[in-house]
Design a protein around this motif. Sequence first.
Motif, PDB file in Angstrom:
ATOM      1  N   GLN A  39       0.555  -1.275  -0.098  1.00 27.93           N
ATOM      2  CA  GLN A  39       0.130  -0.201   0.140  1.00 27.93           C
ATOM      3  C   GLN A  39       0.858   1.161  -0.373  1.00 27.93           C
ATOM      4  N   ILE A  40       0.572   2.400  -0.383  1.00 31.01           N
ATOM      5  CA  ILE A  40       0.812   3.180  -0.534  1.00 31.01           C
ATOM      6  C   ILE A  40       1.680   4.387   0.468  1.00 31.01           C
ATOM      7  N   GLY A 124      -8.413   8.953   0.821  1.00 33.39           N
ATOM      8  CA  GLY A 124      -9.549   9.987   0.382  1.00 33.39           C
ATOM      9  C   GLY A 124      -9.100  10.695  -1.046  1.00 33.39           C
ATOM     10  N   GLN A 125      -8.510  10.761  -1.831  1.00 29.80           N
ATOM     11  CA  GLN A 125      -7.757  12.139  -2.342  1.00 29.80           C
ATOM     12  C   GLN A 125      -8.104  10.398  -3.439  1.00 29.80           C
ATOM     13  N   ALA A 126      -7.907   9.756  -3.724  1.00 28.50           N
ATOM     14  CA  ALA A 126      -7.383   8.682  -4.688  1.00 28.50           C
ATOM     15  C   ALA A 126      -9.192   8.467  -5.329  1.00 28.50           C
ATOM     16  N   ILE A 127     -10.074   8.429  -3.609  1.00 30.55           N
ATOM     17  CA  ILE A 127     -11.460   7.705  -4.012  1.00 30.55           C
ATOM     18  C   ILE A 127     -11.867   9.323  -5.325  1.00 30.55           C
ATOM     19  N   ASP A 128     -11.677  10.454  -4.307  1.00 28.42           N
ATOM     20  CA  ASP A 128     -12.036  11.696  -5.280  1.00 28.42           C
ATOM     21  C   ASP A 128     -11.457  11.745  -6.687  1.00 28.42           C
ATOM     22  N   MET A 265       7.294  12.928  -4.237  1.00 25.07           N
ATOM     23  CA  MET A 265       6.518  13.175  -2.272  1.00 25.07           C
ATOM     24  C   MET A 265       5.591  14.050  -2.396  1.00 25.07           C
ATOM     25  N   GLY A 266       5.120  15.075  -3.268  1.00 26.79           N
ATOM     26  CA  GLY A 266       4.395  16.613  -3.165  1.00 26.79           C
ATOM     27  C   GLY A 266       2.868  16.292  -3.724  1.00 26.79           C
ATOM     28  N   SER A 267       3.076  14.417  -4.778  1.00 25.90           N
ATOM     29  CA  SER A 267       1.397  14.177  -4.628  1.00 25.90           C
ATOM     30  C   SER A 267       1.749  12.952  -5.034  1.00 25.90           C
ATOM     31  N   GLN A 268       1.675  12.643  -3.478  1.00 28.53           N
ATOM     32  CA  GLN A 268       2.067  10.660  -3.959  1.00 28.53           C
ATOM     33  C   GLN A 268       0.678   9.811  -4.461  1.00 28.53           C
ATOM     34  N   VAL A 269      -0.697  10.031  -4.721  1.00 28.82           N
ATOM     35  CA  VAL A 269      -1.486   9.393  -4.787  1.00 28.82           C
ATOM     36  C   VAL A 269      -1.534  10.298  -6.601  1.00 28.82           C
ATOM     37  N   GLY A 270      -1.395  11.252  -7.125  1.00 27.55           N
ATOM     38  CA  GLY A 270      -1.742  11.729  -8.448  1.00 27.55           C
ATOM     39  C   GLY A 270      -0.586  11.488  -9.393  1.00 27.55           C
ATOM     40  N   TRP A 271       0.522  10.915  -8.358  1.00 30.63           N
ATOM     41  CA  TRP A 271       1.943  11.096  -9.023  1.00 30.63           C
ATOM     42  C   TRP A 271       2.061   9.166  -9.865  1.00 30.63           C
ATOM     43  N   LEU A 272       1.526   8.591  -8.842  1.00 28.01           N
ATOM     44  CA  LEU A 272       0.965   7.103  -9.131  1.00 28.01           C
ATOM     45  C   LEU A 272       0.172   6.775  -9.909  1.00 28.01           C
ATOM     46  N   GLY A 279      -5.585   8.378 -17.127  1.00 27.26           N
ATOM     47  CA  GLY A 279      -7.253   7.497 -18.242  1.00 27.26           C
ATOM     48  C   GLY A 279      -7.826   6.529 -17.150  1.00 27.26           C
ATOM     49  N   ALA A 280      -7.489   5.546 -17.806  1.00 29.04           N
ATOM     50  CA  ALA A 280      -8.688   4.740 -17.479  1.00 29.04           C
ATOM     51  C   ALA A 280      -8.000   3.478 -16.497  1.00 29.04           C
ATOM     52  N   ILE A 281      -6.313   3.898 -17.059  1.00 32.20           N
ATOM     53  CA  ILE A 281      -5.792   3.088 -16.318  1.00 32.20           C
ATOM     54  C   ILE A 281      -4.939   3.585 -14.846  1.00 32.20           C
ATOM     55  N   ALA A 282      -5.323   5.045 -14.685  1.00 33.18           N
ATOM     56  CA  ALA A 282      -5.209   5.780 -13.023  1.00 33.18           C
ATOM     57  C   ALA A 282      -6.067   5.624 -12.175  1.00 33.18           C
ATOM     58  N   VAL A 283      -7.526   5.228 -12.788  1.00 30.71           N
ATOM     59  CA  VAL A 283      -8.357   4.972 -12.397  1.00 30.71           C
ATOM     60  C   VAL A 283      -8.083   3.964 -11.569  1.00 30.71           C
ATOM     61  N   ALA A 284      -7.569   2.556 -12.241  1.00 21.64           N
ATOM     62  CA  ALA A 284      -7.445   1.163 -11.962  1.00 21.64           C
ATOM     63  C   ALA A 284      -6.303   1.562 -10.770  1.00 21.64           C
ATOM     64  N   ILE A 285      -5.603   2.258 -11.176  1.00 24.18           N
ATOM     65  CA  ILE A 285      -4.287   2.197 -10.058  1.00 24.18           C
ATOM     66  C   ILE A 285      -4.412   3.351  -8.921  1.00 24.18           C
ATOM     67  N   TYR A 286      -5.961   4.050  -9.185  1.00 22.59           N
ATOM     68  CA  TYR A 286      -5.972   4.466  -7.300  1.00 22.59           C
ATOM     69  C   TYR A 286      -7.545   3.520  -6.565  1.00 22.59           C
ATOM     70  N   PHE A 287      -8.130   2.228  -7.655  1.00 17.80           N
ATOM     71  CA  PHE A 287      -8.577   1.455  -6.695  1.00 17.80           C
ATOM     72  C   PHE A 287      -7.305   0.338  -5.559  1.00 17.80           C
ATOM     73  N   VAL A 288      -6.443   0.751  -6.690  1.00 15.46           N
ATOM     74  CA  VAL A 288      -5.431  -0.664  -6.055  1.00 15.46           C
ATOM     75  C   VAL A 288      -4.705   0.192  -4.820  1.00 15.46           C
ATOM     76  N   ILE A 289      -4.504   1.711  -4.585  1.00 16.70           N
ATOM     77  CA  ILE A 289      -4.517   2.316  -3.455  1.00 16.70           C
ATOM     78  C   ILE A 289      -5.857   2.376  -2.445  1.00 16.70           C
ATOM     79  N   VAL A 290      -7.223   2.036  -2.894  1.00 15.81           N
ATOM     80  CA  VAL A 290      -8.068   2.237  -1.782  1.00 15.81           C
ATOM     81  C   VAL A 290      -7.989   0.940  -1.296  1.00 15.81           C
TER      82      VAL A 290
END
Length: 475
Positions: A39-40, A124-128, A265-272, A279-290
């Motif tokens: 996890q992140i 919360g950042q990933a869900i947003d 370090m300035g934006s861990q969630v967005g950078w990953l 795009g859609a792959i980023a959304v999948a990564i956010y699901f992994v984070i959540v």
Amino acid sequence: MHGQRASVIERRSIDVVPDAERHGTPLNQFTLWFGANMQITAVVDGALAVVFGADALWAIIGLLIGNLAGGAVMALHSAQGPRLGLPQMISSRAQFGVYGAVIPLVLVVIMYLGFAATGTVLSGQAIDEILGTQGTSVGIVVFGVLTLVVAILGYRIIHVLGRIATVVGLVGFIYLAIRLFTKYDLSSLIGQQPFAIAPFLTAIALGAAWQLTYGPYVADYSRYLPRSTPERTTFWATFAGSVIGSQWSMTFGALVAAAAGDAFMGSQVGWLGQLGGGGAIAVAIYFVIVIGKLTVNTLNAYGGFMTMLTTVSAFTRTDRVRSAARAAYIFVFVAVSVIIAIAASTDFLNNFKNFVLVLLMVFTPWSAINLIDYYLISKERVDIPALYDPDGRYGRWNAAALTAYAIGVLGQIPFLAQALYTGPVTTWLGGADISWIVGLLLTGAIYYPWARRTARPPAQMIYPPAVDATRSEHG
């Protein structure tokens, strides 16, 4: 599977789990702790080793040493679960006394609130990002609700989530690692700086501290295993899952920090998400984070509830609560962590995390006392009914444990290297934080000889009568 079919919502709290309700295998410990560490926040922990000045290669080696050392301590706590059938912090009463155990318990609750709050912010950042609600508190609230539901459902669902997080984390982080290696020339980033002892020791401390924070609740998730489960098997399953999962994430984080530095370090969630391809792959990564954060945040909420109940029950002399009261404890814990997450400005949150990291020094003395007593003094013999009775074998306060604990905590202060305080010895060592080593050794040196003279362990394990009857029927 042992015993009767269990309800979806867990009924047990701080009471002993009867043999009829024992189930599962040590493999469940591997998947839970592997998934909880993919996890992140573990990625960020690994990145910090490079941010604090270590070369990526030496950071990874230092993190590995720390994870191995801290993981061994953490897994020794886990191995107590099947034999005792109890949440971890209840067993502290055998060392500190029924009332005395409240002292580390209160600090533990504060710490898990801190970790839950900071984890809720990242999730919360990933869900947003997924919902398109950036700049609001929607993601934080949604994540809080998810944490609440899983924690109330309890032990079985938490382990199911751990298995899901293991699979999802493997797929997600393997993909991100491939993207990292194809996008950056990592070979050119390794070995760029000479070995330096201070950042190397800091990397070790980051890995060890990460593992040690699990100590106060790791047995909560092994206590349902059949009593016949070998301690060695429980130890290695927990150790392997936690160390491999943590080291994987931290190694990735160290490489990310070497490649991206301040951008990550300035934006861990967005950078990953961008590393994944957008795009859609980023959304999948956010699901992994959540999913990864939901696993560990549920552990924080569940462990926090157990710790709160253990604290209160010392004075009420109860060993169980109704399901509604159990849900209320969890709700209060999650609600407070969500409120902290919403109210926190960036500066406040960073300061709060630093405060939480300072509280790490309360864990190493507690671990030393608990493990020395259980394995070397009591030799795995505990009078469980007496854990709930201030007038019983363990009494209200235990001078040996409380004195060793206080000296172990205070003795670490000169060795601390935190944002809120840097000790004089740490300055002399060039910024290296070895406080956790001091905490373990100093506490052990005081507690062991004192407890050998004063402890009164039972001749054999003593279980409550109802549990002994169940054991006779099923054993």
